[in-house]
Design an enzyme around this catalytic site. Structure first.
Site, PDB file in Angstrom:
ATOM      1  N   HIS A 153      -6.959   4.365  12.810  1.00 14.43           N
ATOM      2  CA  HIS A 153      -7.107   5.520  11.922  1.00 14.43           C
ATOM      3  C   HIS A 153      -6.452   6.762  12.528  1.00 14.43           C
ATOM      4  CE1 HIS A 153      -8.552   7.460   8.435  1.00 14.43           C
ATOM      5  NE2 HIS A 153      -9.745   6.907   8.351  1.00 14.43           N
ATOM      6  N   ASP A 383       0.704 -10.932  -1.939  1.00 12.45           N
ATOM      7  CA  ASP A 383       1.046 -12.344  -2.102  1.00 12.45           C
ATOM      8  C   ASP A 383       2.080 -12.716  -1.045  1.00 12.45           C
ATOM      9  OD1 ASP A 383       1.901 -14.840  -2.829  1.00 12.45           O
ATOM     10  OD2 ASP A 383       2.233 -14.367  -4.939  1.00 12.45           O
TER      11      ASP A 383
END
Length: 441
Positions: A153, A383
């Site tokens: 982060h 995908d």
């Protein structure tokens, strides 16, 4: 569930980072972001094609060439990234259960088991030896698999990471299906520090150690609550400030409201001694600035904050949701002028973040919570050549008093990931509002 690590290696960018890009300075927003690794796990069903980690590594290397800070190392003394191409960590593992068995338990899942699917501890950040991006590919006994991506982060928010993952998946899918390894990701901008220069502000402390997350040590637990579309509509109606109003609060603010109300009631409702609370909600600024900050690497959000005092019976749902909505609206309004005001906009952001850090440390604040929405992010588009994920999850990040909302794959309902310490979670699940939610699951 038993997970066996098979291999661990570093994947370097396909092309070396030019000397002109070797030093990446982090922005003001990066500075105050929590010092944690944020895990996102993508689950895929079994198919007739074996998991080809070779093609995953090759496509990862290609995409790291564009997202070069992910292959570097953070230098905490200078608040910068040495883009030295040391590489992202890539872990291969096998799991002794079937993916279907794991997914079928989601409503009663012990979330901490998911931490065995991630490649590094949540708190292992800020040291020069820590990879800024780590991946774990876990193969289940049925042939299904999970790809977990952890990013620091310190340098990236969810928007940056999901864009990276989808670029990686696109390159991997094209390579697997057609042998085409010439896919060039979209160009990205790495100048957030010029837009919002750092000012050596402290980060929001995570309170985490660098060790693997263990419930018995942290005594912080995450539980997933599922809210159906019809339940969310009901909450939105109840959350109206004026019952005659035709406009309901948003689905996200209403769900934050019902969960936040219960969390605050558990902590600070006291007939004899009302106590203060603060709730911080992250607001993505990319599409809200003028001009929009498209394809901008880093952390780009504002922190909308609500501070108040709970009444003897806790907080009222309509009032609390209205305060949340108003704080987000103020943040959105600020987004539109941050860039056009230039130095004044930078000062505005700096003052707001500085005040936020001071507010959370005030002694009268007896409860501080953090809300984040992953809704509307393209989580289910990754995908890699085997189809889109069946499920996308987080893991147990043992930072108490946090809520993360995630769209269900269908798009109608919401999964709420609530993290509290163990004793508070027991009180939370017996709150009347939460019992109502759980009864509808």
């Amino acid at each position: 569930m038993k997970v066996e690590i098979l291999s661990r290696e570093l994947i370097k960018p396909y092309s070396a980072t030019p000397p002109s890009l070797r030093n990446y300075n982090i922005s003001l927003i990066d500075e105050v972001s929590p010092n944690v690794n944020v895990p996102t796990i993508f689950y895929y069903q079994a198919n007739n094609i074996a998991v080809n980690t070779k093609h995953l590594k090759k496509s990862l290397s290609k995409v790291l060439t564009i997202f070069h800070p992910f292959a570097g190392r953070y230098i905490k003394e200078s608040h910068s990234v040495d883009c030295n191409d040391q590489g992202a960590e890539f872990v291969e593992a096998k799991v002794d259960v079937q993916l279907h068995d794991l997914l079928s338990q989601r409503k009663n899942l012990k979330v901490e088991v998911l931490n065995d699917l991630i490649p590094c501890p949540i708190g292992a950040v800020d040291e020069y030896t820590d990879p800024l991006l780590a991946v774990q590919v876990s193969s289940f006994s049925c042939g299904g698999f999970a790809i977990a991506v952890c990013s620091s982060h310190r340098i990236a928010d969810l928007s940056t990471k999901i864009s990276f993952v989808n670029e990686w998946a696109l390159a991997a899918g094209q390579q697997l299906l057609s042998g085409d390894d010439n896919k060039v990701p979209n160009s990205w901008n790495f100048d957030s520090a010029l837009l919002f220069p750092g000012q050596n502000l402290p980060c929001l402390p995570s309170g985490l150690s660098r060790d693997k997350e263990i419930i018995q040590v942290h005594k912080v637990v995450t539980k997933i609550f599922y809210l159906s579309e019809s339940k969310i509509l009901s909450i939105r109606e109840r959350a109206k400030v004026d019952n005659s109003s035709k406009k309901s609060p948003t689905r996200v603010q209403s769900v934050f409201g019902i969960l936040g109300k219960a969390m605050i009631d558990v902590h600070v409702a006291n007939p004899e001694n009302p106590k203060g609370y603060a709730v911080v909600q992250a607001v993505n600024i990319r599409d809200r600035t003028s001009p929009p900050l498209k394809n901008q690497f880093g952390n780009l959000y504002l922190a909308a904050c609500v501070q108040s005092v709970a009444g003897p019976e806790g907080v009222g749902l309509p009032c609390f949701v209205d305060c949340l909505s108003s704080s987000v609206k103020r943040a959105v309004d600020n987004c539109s002028v941050l860039l056009s005001l230039q130095k004044e906009g930078q000062t505005l952001l700096s003052q707001e973040l500085g005040e936020l850090l001071k507010s959370l440390a005030r002694p009268e604040i007896c409860f501080a919570g953090t809300f984040s929405s992953w809704c509307k992010f393209p989580l289910y588009e990754a995908d890699f050549g085997w189809g889109k994920p069946l499920w996308v999850s987080g893991a147990n990040i043992p930072m108490k008093n946090t809520v993360v909302l995630v769209d269900e794959k269908s798009g109608g309902g919401i999964e709420a990931w609530v993290t509290l310490d163990e004793s508070d979670m027991q009180k939370f699940i017996t709150h009347r509002e939460i019992i109502d939610i759980m009864d509808c699951q």
